[in-house]
Write an enzyme that holds these catalytic residues in place. Structure first.
Site, PDB file in Angstrom:
ATOM      1  N   ASN A 247      34.531  33.465  35.618  1.00 36.97           N
ATOM      2  CA  ASN A 247      34.004  34.827  35.518  1.00 36.97           C
ATOM      3  C   ASN A 247      32.814  35.026  36.445  1.00 36.97           C
ATOM      4  OD1 ASN A 247      35.928  35.126  33.613  1.00 36.97           O
ATOM      5  ND2 ASN A 247      34.547  35.146  31.857  1.00 36.97           N
TER       6      ASN A 247
ATOM      7  N   CYS B 128      19.355  43.084  58.812  1.00 39.80           N
ATOM      8  CA  CYS B 128      19.791  42.603  60.137  1.00 39.80           C
ATOM      9  C   CYS B 128      20.918  43.464  60.695  1.00 39.80           C
ATOM     10  CB  CYS B 128      20.225  41.131  60.056  1.00 39.80           C
ATOM     11  SG  CYS B 128      21.905  40.901  59.462  1.00 39.80           S
TER      12      CYS B 128
ATOM     13  N   ASN C  93      44.021  31.850  23.642  1.00 38.63           N
ATOM     14  CA  ASN C  93      44.456  32.973  24.462  1.00 38.63           C
ATOM     15  C   ASN C  93      45.282  33.930  23.604  1.00 38.63           C
ATOM     16  OD1 ASN C  93      45.786  34.640  26.589  1.00 38.63           O
ATOM     17  ND2 ASN C  93      44.981  33.067  27.969  1.00 38.63           N
TER      18      ASN C  93
ATOM     19  N   HIS D  67      33.749  31.091  40.777  1.00 39.66           N
ATOM     20  CA  HIS D  67      34.107  32.221  41.633  1.00 39.66           C
ATOM     21  C   HIS D  67      32.918  33.112  41.994  1.00 39.66           C
ATOM     22  CE1 HIS D  67      38.573  31.789  40.159  1.00 39.66           C
ATOM     23  NE2 HIS D  67      38.246  30.896  41.067  1.00 39.66           N
TER      24      HIS D  67
ATOM     25  N   CYS E 137      24.030  37.334  58.419  1.00 40.62           N
ATOM     26  CA  CYS E 137      22.983  36.299  58.302  1.00 40.62           C
ATOM     27  C   CYS E 137      23.125  35.471  57.027  1.00 40.62           C
ATOM     28  CB  CYS E 137      21.586  36.915  58.397  1.00 40.62           C
ATOM     29  SG  CYS E 137      21.107  37.866  56.941  1.00 40.62           S
TER      30      CYS E 137
HETATM   31  C1  BJW Z   1      42.239  37.029  25.959  1.00 41.38           C
HETATM   32  C2  BJW Z   1      41.562  38.104  25.450  1.00 41.38           C
HETATM   33  C3  BJW Z   1      40.805  37.870  24.305  1.00 41.38           C
HETATM   34  C4  BJW Z   1      42.558  38.806  27.180  1.00 41.38           C
HETATM   35  N1  BJW Z   1      40.772  36.645  23.779  1.00 41.38           N
HETATM   36  N2  BJW Z   1      42.218  35.818  25.405  1.00 41.38           N
HETATM   37  C5  BJW Z   1      48.028  26.282  44.596  1.00 41.38           C
HETATM   38  C6  BJW Z   1      49.224  26.901  44.240  1.00 41.38           C
HETATM   39  C7  BJW Z   1      49.435  28.257  44.510  1.00 41.38           C
HETATM   40  C8  BJW Z   1      48.450  29.025  45.148  1.00 41.38           C
HETATM   41  C9  BJW Z   1      47.277  28.396  45.499  1.00 41.38           C
HETATM   42  C10 BJW Z   1      47.077  27.059  45.230  1.00 41.38           C
HETATM   43  N3  BJW Z   1      45.830  26.715  45.675  1.00 41.38           N
HETATM   44  C11 BJW Z   1      45.245  27.824  46.183  1.00 41.38           C
HETATM   45  C12 BJW Z   1      46.103  28.861  46.106  1.00 41.38           C
HETATM   46  C13 BJW Z   1      45.829  30.256  46.589  1.00 41.38           C
HETATM   47  C14 BJW Z   1      45.012  31.080  45.619  1.00 41.38           C
HETATM   48  C15 BJW Z   1      45.789  31.160  44.300  1.00 41.38           C
HETATM   49  O1  BJW Z   1      45.496  30.514  43.329  1.00 41.38           O
HETATM   50  N4  BJW Z   1      46.798  32.022  44.261  1.00 41.38           N
HETATM   51  C16 BJW Z   1      47.638  32.168  43.068  1.00 41.38           C
HETATM   52  C17 BJW Z   1      47.281  33.468  42.350  1.00 41.38           C
HETATM   53  C18 BJW Z   1      49.069  32.120  43.471  1.00 41.38           C
HETATM   54  N5  BJW Z   1      43.671  30.521  45.431  1.00 41.38           N
HETATM   55  C19 BJW Z   1      42.681  30.803  46.264  1.00 41.38           C
HETATM   56  O2  BJW Z   1      42.848  31.515  47.243  1.00 41.38           O
HETATM   57  C20 BJW Z   1      41.326  30.168  45.998  1.00 41.38           C
HETATM   58  N6  BJW Z   1      40.823  29.601  47.188  1.00 41.38           N
HETATM   59  C21 BJW Z   1      41.376  28.533  47.751  1.00 41.38           C
HETATM   60  O3  BJW Z   1      42.286  27.911  47.251  1.00 41.38           O
HETATM   61  O4  BJW Z   1      40.807  28.189  48.942  1.00 41.38           O
HETATM   62  C22 BJW Z   1      41.376  27.125  49.710  1.00 41.38           C
HETATM   63  C23 BJW Z   1      40.438  26.895  50.859  1.00 41.38           C
HETATM   64  C24 BJW Z   1      39.893  25.637  51.025  1.00 41.38           C
HETATM   65  C25 BJW Z   1      39.013  25.417  52.094  1.00 41.38           C
HETATM   66  C26 BJW Z   1      38.677  26.460  52.957  1.00 41.38           C
HETATM   67  C27 BJW Z   1      39.206  27.718  52.765  1.00 41.38           C
HETATM   68  C28 BJW Z   1      40.097  27.942  51.710  1.00 41.38           C
HETATM   69  C29 BJW Z   1      40.298  31.238  45.616  1.00 41.38           C
HETATM   70  C30 BJW Z   1      40.604  31.929  44.346  1.00 41.38           C
HETATM   71  C31 BJW Z   1      39.575  33.058  44.115  1.00 41.38           C
HETATM   72  C32 BJW Z   1      39.922  33.919  42.924  1.00 41.38           C
HETATM   73  N7  BJW Z   1      39.114  35.099  42.951  1.00 41.38           N
HETATM   74  C33 BJW Z   1      39.220  36.050  41.879  1.00 41.38           C
HETATM   75  C34 BJW Z   1      38.325  37.277  42.216  1.00 41.38           C
HETATM   76  C35 BJW Z   1      36.853  36.924  42.066  1.00 41.38           C
HETATM   77  C36 BJW Z   1      36.002  38.038  42.504  1.00 41.38           C
HETATM   78  C37 BJW Z   1      36.073  39.231  41.620  1.00 41.38           C
HETATM   79  O5  BJW Z   1      35.829  39.151  40.405  1.00 41.38           O
HETATM   80  O6  BJW Z   1      36.350  40.309  42.126  1.00 41.38           O
HETATM   81  O7  BJW Z   1      38.801  35.454  40.653  1.00 41.38           O
HETATM   82  S1  BJW Z   1      40.881  36.586  41.517  1.00 41.38           S
HETATM   83  C38 BJW Z   1      40.657  36.714  39.784  1.00 41.38           C
HETATM   84  O8  BJW Z   1      41.512  35.745  39.116  1.00 41.38           O
HETATM   85  C39 BJW Z   1      39.224  36.260  39.519  1.00 41.38           C
HETATM   86  C40 BJW Z   1      39.388  35.420  38.294  1.00 41.38           C
HETATM   87  O9  BJW Z   1      38.291  34.544  38.151  1.00 41.38           O
HETATM   88  C41 BJW Z   1      40.701  34.740  38.533  1.00 41.38           C
HETATM   89  C42 BJW Z   1      41.357  34.209  37.291  1.00 41.38           C
HETATM   90  O10 BJW Z   1      41.689  35.229  36.412  1.00 41.38           O
HETATM   91  P1  BJW Z   1      41.480  35.024  34.860  1.00 41.38           P
HETATM   92  O11 BJW Z   1      40.055  34.840  34.563  1.00 41.38           O
HETATM   93  O12 BJW Z   1      42.408  33.996  34.370  1.00 41.38           O
HETATM   94  O13 BJW Z   1      41.844  36.478  34.301  1.00 41.38           O
HETATM   95  P2  BJW Z   1      43.284  37.130  34.012  1.00 41.38           P
HETATM   96  O14 BJW Z   1      43.090  38.602  33.931  1.00 41.38           O
HETATM   97  O15 BJW Z   1      44.311  36.649  34.937  1.00 41.38           O
HETATM   98  O16 BJW Z   1      43.686  36.585  32.575  1.00 41.38           O
HETATM   99  C43 BJW Z   1      42.998  36.967  31.401  1.00 41.38           C
HETATM  100  C44 BJW Z   1      43.579  36.133  30.272  1.00 41.38           C
HETATM  101  O17 BJW Z   1      42.823  36.372  29.109  1.00 41.38           O
HETATM  102  C45 BJW Z   1      45.028  36.499  29.924  1.00 41.38           C
HETATM  103  O18 BJW Z   1      45.772  35.283  29.798  1.00 41.38           O
HETATM  104  C46 BJW Z   1      44.934  37.210  28.575  1.00 41.38           C
HETATM  105  O19 BJW Z   1      46.050  36.954  27.729  1.00 41.38           O
HETATM  106  C47 BJW Z   1      43.687  36.594  28.015  1.00 41.38           C
HETATM  107  N8  BJW Z   1      42.926  37.470  27.122  1.00 41.38           N
HETATM  108  N9  BJW Z   1      41.827  39.201  26.289  1.00 41.38           N
HETATM  109  C48 BJW Z   1      41.542  35.638  24.361  1.00 41.38           C
HETATM  110  N10 BJW Z   1      40.106  38.865  23.746  1.00 41.38           N
HETATM  111 ZN    ZN Z   2      21.833  39.979  57.294  1.00 35.59          ZN
END
Ligand code: BJW
Ligand code: ZN
Length: 236
Positions: free
Chosen positions: A102, A144, A207, A119, A130
């Site tokens: 988060n 900048c 979940n 994240h 910068c």
């Molecule tokens: C409840 C509830 C309640 C609801 N009680 N439960 C391997 C395999 C496939 C793909 C990849 C891989 N490795 C990397 C990738 C690519 C990519 C990726 O994972 N893609 C997949 C989607 C296919 N990953 C990346 O690109 C990452 N970077 C990377 O790998 O870099 C490599 C690299 C290395 C060296 C140099 C350069 C590059 C980066 C990932 C960044 C994710 N960013 C985000 C946005 C953040 C900014 C923002 O907030 O705007 O992060 S995306 C978004 O998803 C956010 C979240 O943190 C993340 C996860 O989501 P989360 O938290 O799980 O939320 P939801 O909505 O999906 O789920 C909510 C859950 O709660 C649900 O299950 C509900 O049921 C439950 N729920 N209410 C209990 N009350």
């Molecule tokens: Zn700057």
């Protein structure tokens, strides 16, 4: 094997070292929209299509407007019983790391101290020229002249190395990994779950819905994090 909530409570009570992985579901009961599923839409855009460097390059004003809207929601929000339960769990364990995907600050506001933010942080802006960071405000540009972007990790970007290394190390040595409110589809964060299993930790998932790991964890609890977590605390 799906153990009971009582088993999960006793694993947590007996554990020397606990790691917790949280996602957007933990803040849903505070009124912060999740990324996927119901409520995951802003206007007609999917969150996944806005949280990318490409979206920002093509339409920085639109992406910025989305973040300003989300920041307003975070400012208005308050931690819920799930955040407080995790802060309380930390206080009764010596080995404890809260790993969060988060970008809000509700864990910190609830009193969690040892937090690895995989994240980034939505309340921070960073200059793309910068790299200077500052608290997010109304400005679009740095002194900048460079454009400001949110201090978060977009798809295709690397996670902060130190935070990820801390998280991976904690998961490798913990006795219990508690996974809360994440769809567990975004990597490398989701990869921490099988890593815990591989290193023989007990894995507890909380979940509302099933995730790709539900069938493989030791205990999968279906329901609201804000109701289940307070009830999972060892001394409650
Ligand atoms: C409840 C509830 C309640 C609801 N009680 N439960 C391997 C395999 C496939 C793909 C990849 C891989 N490795 C990397 C990738 C690519 C990519 C990726 O994972 N893609 C997949 C989607 C296919 N990953 C990346 O690109 C990452 N970077 C990377 O790998 O870099 C490599 C690299 C290395 C060296 C140099 C350069 C590059 C980066 C990932 C960044 C994710 N960013 C985000 C946005 C953040 C900014 C923002 O907030 O705007 O992060 S995306 C978004 O998803 C956010 C979240 O943190 C993340 C996860 O989501 P989360 O938290 O799980 O939320 P939801 O909505 O999906 O789920 C909510 C859950 O709660 C649900 O299950 C509900 O049921 C439950 N729920 N209410 C209990 N009350
Ligand atoms: Zn700057």
């Amino acid at each position: 094997m799906n153990a009971s909530k009582e088993d999960a409570r006793s694993w947590l009570g007996n554990a020397q070292s606990i790691a917790v992985l949280t996602g957007a579901g933990v803040s849903a009961e505070s009124g912060i929209p999740t990324f996927r599923g119901a409520g995951g839409l802003w206007r007609n855009f999917r969150a996944e299509d806005l949280a990318t460097p490409e979206a920002f390059a093509e339409n920085p004003d639109l992406v910025r407007e989305w973040y300003q809207w989300r920041r307003a929601a975070v400012r208005k929000a308050a931690p819920n019983p799930a955040h407080y339960a995790l802060a309380k769990l930390e206080r009764c364990k010596r080995g404890f790391l809260l790993i969060t995907q988060n970008v809000d600050d509700l864990h910190e506001r609830a009193g969690s101290r040892n937090v690895a933010k995989l994240h980034g942080a939505i309340m921070i802006d960073r200059c793309i020229q910068c790299q200077r960071e500052r608290e997010a405000g109304d400005q679009d540009n740095c002194e900048c002249g460079g454009r400001l972007r949110p201090g978060v990790v977009w798809f295709g970007e690397a996670l902060p190395e130190r935070e990820f290394l801390r998280a991976a190390a904690a998961v490798e040595k913990c006795d219990v990994l508690l996974v809360v409110g994440t769809s567990a589809v975004v990597y490398p964060a989701a990869g921490l779950i099988p890593s815990a299993t591989f290193h023989r930790a007990k894995v507890i998932e909380v979940n509302l819905e099933e995730t790709p790991f539900s069938a493989n964890v030791d205990c999968s609890l279906r329901g609201l994090a804000g109701e289940i977590l307070p009830d999972l605390l060892p001394d409650s």
